[in-house]
Design a protein around this motif. Structure first.
Motif, PDB file in Angstrom:
ATOM      1  N   TRP A 297       0.934  13.407  -4.812  1.00  0.00           N
ATOM      2  CA  TRP A 297       0.324  12.396  -5.569  1.00  0.00           C
ATOM      3  C   TRP A 297      -1.255  11.983  -5.614  1.00  0.00           C
ATOM      4  CZ3 TRP A 297       2.739   9.397  -8.968  1.00  0.00           C
ATOM      5  CH2 TRP A 297       4.015   9.425  -9.084  1.00  0.00           C
ATOM      6  N   PRO A 298      -1.909  12.355  -4.626  1.00  0.00           N
ATOM      7  CA  PRO A 298      -3.583  12.568  -4.671  1.00  0.00           C
ATOM      8  C   PRO A 298      -3.831  13.396  -5.815  1.00  0.00           C
ATOM      9  CG  PRO A 298      -2.708  12.526  -2.219  1.00  0.00           C
ATOM     10  CD  PRO A 298      -1.431  12.713  -3.256  1.00  0.00           C
ATOM     11  N   ALA A 299      -3.069  14.697  -5.745  1.00  0.00           N
ATOM     12  CA  ALA A 299      -3.626  15.655  -6.862  1.00  0.00           C
ATOM     13  C   ALA A 299      -3.246  15.004  -8.281  1.00  0.00           C
ATOM     14  CB  ALA A 299      -2.614  16.974  -6.884  1.00  0.00           C
ATOM     15  N   VAL A 300      -2.356  14.412  -8.684  1.00  0.00           N
ATOM     16  CA  VAL A 300      -1.916  13.951  -9.758  1.00  0.00           C
ATOM     17  C   VAL A 300      -2.768  12.830 -10.161  1.00  0.00           C
ATOM     18  CG1 VAL A 300      -0.059  12.373 -11.158  1.00  0.00           C
ATOM     19  CG2 VAL A 300       0.437  14.136  -9.989  1.00  0.00           C
TER      20      VAL A 300
ATOM     21  N   LEU B 204      -8.279   9.939 -12.040  1.00  0.00           N
ATOM     22  CA  LEU B 204      -8.492   8.511 -12.049  1.00  0.00           C
ATOM     23  C   LEU B 204      -9.346   8.172 -10.924  1.00  0.00           C
ATOM     24  CD1 LEU B 204      -5.047   6.975 -12.851  1.00  0.00           C
ATOM     25  CD2 LEU B 204      -7.127   6.944 -14.308  1.00  0.00           C
ATOM     26  N   ALA B 205      -9.068   8.722  -9.553  1.00  0.00           N
ATOM     27  CA  ALA B 205     -10.031   8.761  -8.635  1.00  0.00           C
ATOM     28  C   ALA B 205     -11.670   8.929  -8.933  1.00  0.00           C
ATOM     29  CB  ALA B 205      -9.629   9.634  -7.307  1.00  0.00           C
ATOM     30  N   TRP B 206     -11.795  10.214  -9.641  1.00  0.00           N
ATOM     31  CA  TRP B 206     -12.999  10.630  -9.893  1.00  0.00           C
ATOM     32  C   TRP B 206     -13.772   9.523 -10.861  1.00  0.00           C
ATOM     33  CZ3 TRP B 206     -11.438  16.355 -11.745  1.00  0.00           C
ATOM     34  CH2 TRP B 206     -11.493  17.217 -10.879  1.00  0.00           C
ATOM     35  N   ALA B 207     -12.953   9.013 -11.744  1.00  0.00           N
ATOM     36  CA  ALA B 207     -13.526   7.998 -12.519  1.00  0.00           C
ATOM     37  C   ALA B 207     -14.129   6.796 -11.571  1.00  0.00           C
ATOM     38  CB  ALA B 207     -12.683   7.567 -13.485  1.00  0.00           C
ATOM     39  N   VAL B 208     -13.126   6.136 -10.821  1.00  0.00           N
ATOM     40  CA  VAL B 208     -13.351   5.055  -9.594  1.00  0.00           C
ATOM     41  C   VAL B 208     -14.528   5.477  -9.227  1.00  0.00           C
ATOM     42  CG1 VAL B 208     -12.703   3.690  -7.986  1.00  0.00           C
ATOM     43  CG2 VAL B 208     -10.992   4.327  -9.692  1.00  0.00           C
TER      44      VAL B 208
ATOM     45  N   ALA C 288       0.852  -1.194  -0.128  1.00  0.00           N
ATOM     46  CA  ALA C 288      -0.148  -0.097   0.008  1.00  0.00           C
ATOM     47  C   ALA C 288       1.055   1.286   0.007  1.00  0.00           C
ATOM     48  CB  ALA C 288      -0.953  -0.029   1.329  1.00  0.00           C
ATOM     49  N   PRO C 289       0.438   2.269  -0.901  1.00  0.00           N
ATOM     50  CA  PRO C 289       1.441   3.565  -0.955  1.00  0.00           C
ATOM     51  C   PRO C 289       1.437   4.130   0.382  1.00  0.00           C
ATOM     52  CG  PRO C 289       0.013   3.180  -2.878  1.00  0.00           C
ATOM     53  CD  PRO C 289      -0.367   2.322  -1.847  1.00  0.00           C
TER      54      PRO C 289
ATOM     55  N   GLY D  57      -7.820   6.860   5.916  1.00  0.00           N
ATOM     56  CA  GLY D  57      -6.668   7.241   5.216  1.00  0.00           C
ATOM     57  C   GLY D  57      -6.610   8.739   4.884  1.00  0.00           C
ATOM     58  N   ASN D  58      -6.362   9.084   3.746  1.00  0.00           N
ATOM     59  CA  ASN D  58      -5.967  10.609   3.273  1.00  0.00           C
ATOM     60  C   ASN D  58      -7.410  11.165   2.811  1.00  0.00           C
ATOM     61  OD1 ASN D  58      -6.221   9.448   0.851  1.00  0.00           O
ATOM     62  ND2 ASN D  58      -4.239   9.849  -0.115  1.00  0.00           N
ATOM     63  N   GLY D  59      -8.528  10.189   2.831  1.00  0.00           N
ATOM     64  CA  GLY D  59      -9.716  10.689   2.418  1.00  0.00           C
ATOM     65  C   GLY D  59     -10.050  10.575   1.008  1.00  0.00           C
ATOM     66  N   HIS D  60      -9.003  10.007   0.196  1.00  0.00           N
ATOM     67  CA  HIS D  60      -9.210   9.938  -1.250  1.00  0.00           C
ATOM     68  C   HIS D  60      -9.614   8.449  -1.926  1.00  0.00           C
ATOM     69  CE1 HIS D  60      -7.711  14.108  -2.112  1.00  0.00           C
ATOM     70  NE2 HIS D  60      -6.903  13.931  -1.164  1.00  0.00           N
ATOM     71  N   VAL D  61     -10.415   8.427  -3.144  1.00  0.00           N
ATOM     72  CA  VAL D  61     -10.847   7.330  -3.627  1.00  0.00           C
ATOM     73  C   VAL D  61      -9.373   6.793  -4.372  1.00  0.00           C
ATOM     74  CG1 VAL D  61     -12.130   6.198  -5.103  1.00  0.00           C
ATOM     75  CG2 VAL D  61     -12.992   7.928  -3.645  1.00  0.00           C
ATOM     76  N   LEU D  62      -9.315   5.551  -4.297  1.00  0.00           N
ATOM     77  CA  LEU D  62      -8.537   4.789  -5.361  1.00  0.00           C
ATOM     78  C   LEU D  62      -8.245   5.305  -6.548  1.00  0.00           C
ATOM     79  CD1 LEU D  62      -9.560   0.729  -4.727  1.00  0.00           C
ATOM     80  CD2 LEU D  62      -7.588   1.973  -3.746  1.00  0.00           C
ATOM     81  N   PRO D  63      -7.183   5.462  -7.258  1.00  0.00           N
ATOM     82  CA  PRO D  63      -5.974   5.388  -6.735  1.00  0.00           C
ATOM     83  C   PRO D  63      -5.245   6.252  -5.942  1.00  0.00           C
ATOM     84  CG  PRO D  63      -5.405   5.698  -8.753  1.00  0.00           C
ATOM     85  CD  PRO D  63      -6.980   5.870  -8.572  1.00  0.00           C
ATOM     86  N   ALA D  64      -5.972   7.411  -5.649  1.00  0.00           N
ATOM     87  CA  ALA D  64      -5.425   8.782  -4.941  1.00  0.00           C
ATOM     88  C   ALA D  64      -5.283   8.499  -3.554  1.00  0.00           C
ATOM     89  CB  ALA D  64      -6.113   9.926  -5.329  1.00  0.00           C
TER      90      ALA D  64
END
Length: 330
Positions: free
Chosen positions: A18-21, A25-29, A6-7, A167-174
């Motif tokens: 990294w979450p910003a980048v 993809l997270a929006w799509a997931v 796990a990152p 975690g950081n509150g972001h959806v995969l992969p962020a």
């Protein structure tokens, strides 16, 4: 030894790059997850309790399921457990037979759960639910599957590891979330925080008027002979550190702690390394019940298996949850 995959930024909210980048993809997931959960699942003729989580990785769900199975049985109910059977290869809708199946067939968690009640494996929970009901189940418990729409839930309990929260509150992969917090909590009936709530998850749940329950995972009391020996601990679970910390809290002298990825399939090379490390340190090996399911029987007898139990802060909280479950189906 193999390290966890796990990152690290998933659990470090202060890391922003990294979450910003990965946000597109997270929006799509998140969108796919939201659309998927709009499908209507099969409604079983018996109550269905889902024990799931919002993040990938372990939060202690299997221990929660075992506790609730035993409480239902004490009421005269005959629950069956439905689970995916991570890493297994048997057909969808297979009943777990511990005398016949191995972890490579059905996964480690189903073998452990089958010690307590009938267990059915398969990704299509509607199929496994029909099999269980046909076999006499008058209540179904889903070990995971909160994001699986194929079976309607009577009550959904979301389990959170208090040490890592969401975690950081972001959806995969962020981040580690399988769906957005808003989408997940909208389908949640109650939240169970295991361990100290170090990330203020309770406040988040209460802002949405969700009942919040608390419990601890405790090592089963170790006899003095265990406390007088040295141990090399190893674990391939969602968060191995939780197991290592529990051992030390129980007074077990851990001279080395070796983490593996969740559901890791131990091979002969791993076993040789574990044996060599224990021999070098003059120690014995200790692991979790789920890891023991993935060890060859000939090697398992040389490893101490340390069990855990769930201790509820409010002893009546799980009983009230089950009252709600059974009343809704009545």
């Amino acid at each position: 030894m193999v390290k966890l995959s796990a990152p690290s930024f998933w659990f470090r909210p202060q890391v922003k790059l990294w979450p910003a980048v990965l946000t597109p993809l997270a929006w799509a997931v998140a969108r796919v997850a939201r659309c998927r959960m709009q499908r209507k699942g099969w409604q079983a003729p018996v109550p269905v309790l889902c024990c799931g989580n919002l993040t990938v990785g372990g939060a202690g769900k299997t221990t929660v399921v075992i506790d609730l199975v035993q409480r239902l049985q004490a009421r005269g109910v005959h629950p069956h457990v439905l689970t995916r059977g991570y890493g297994g290869k048997v057909p969808n809708g297979t009943q777990v037979m511990p005398a016949f199946h191995t972890a490579r067939d059905v996964g480690d968690e189903p073998l452990l759960l089958a010690r307590y009640c009938p267990v059915w494996v398969g990704g299509d929970r509607a199929v496994t639910a029909r099999c269980a009901v046909s076999a006499g189940a008058d209540c179904l418990i889903m070990d995971d599957g909160f994001q699986n729409p194929s079976l309607g839930k009577t009550v959904s309990l979301v389990v959170v590891d208090g040490a890592v929260g969401l975690g950081n509150g972001h959806v995969l992969p962020a981040g580690p979330l399988r769906e957005t917090v808003e989408d997940g909590l909208a389908r949640t009936d109650a939240l169970l925080i295991i361990g100290a709530d170090r990330h203020d998850v309770e406040r988040l749940a209460q802002s949405r008027n969700l009942p919040v329950l608390h419990a601890e995972l405790e090592q089963v009391d170790a006899p003095e002979v265990l406390r007088s020996s040295l141990y090399v601990a190893f674990a391939g679970i969602g968060r191995p550190e939780k197991f290592f910390e529990g051992l030390r809290s129980a007074g077990i002298k851990v001279v080395e702690a070796l983490p593996f990825p969740d559901h890791y399939a131990y091979n002969n090379r791993d076993i040789a390394r574990l044996q060599a490390e224990a021999s070098r340190l003059g120690a014995r090996l200790v692991t979790t019940p789920k890891d023991a399911m993935r060890l060859p029987a000939s090697f398992r007898q040389n490893v101490v298996v340390m069990n855990v139990r769930l201790v509820w802060r409010d002893p009546q909280a799980p009983e009230c949850l089950l009252d709600t479950l059974l009343a809704r189906q009545a």
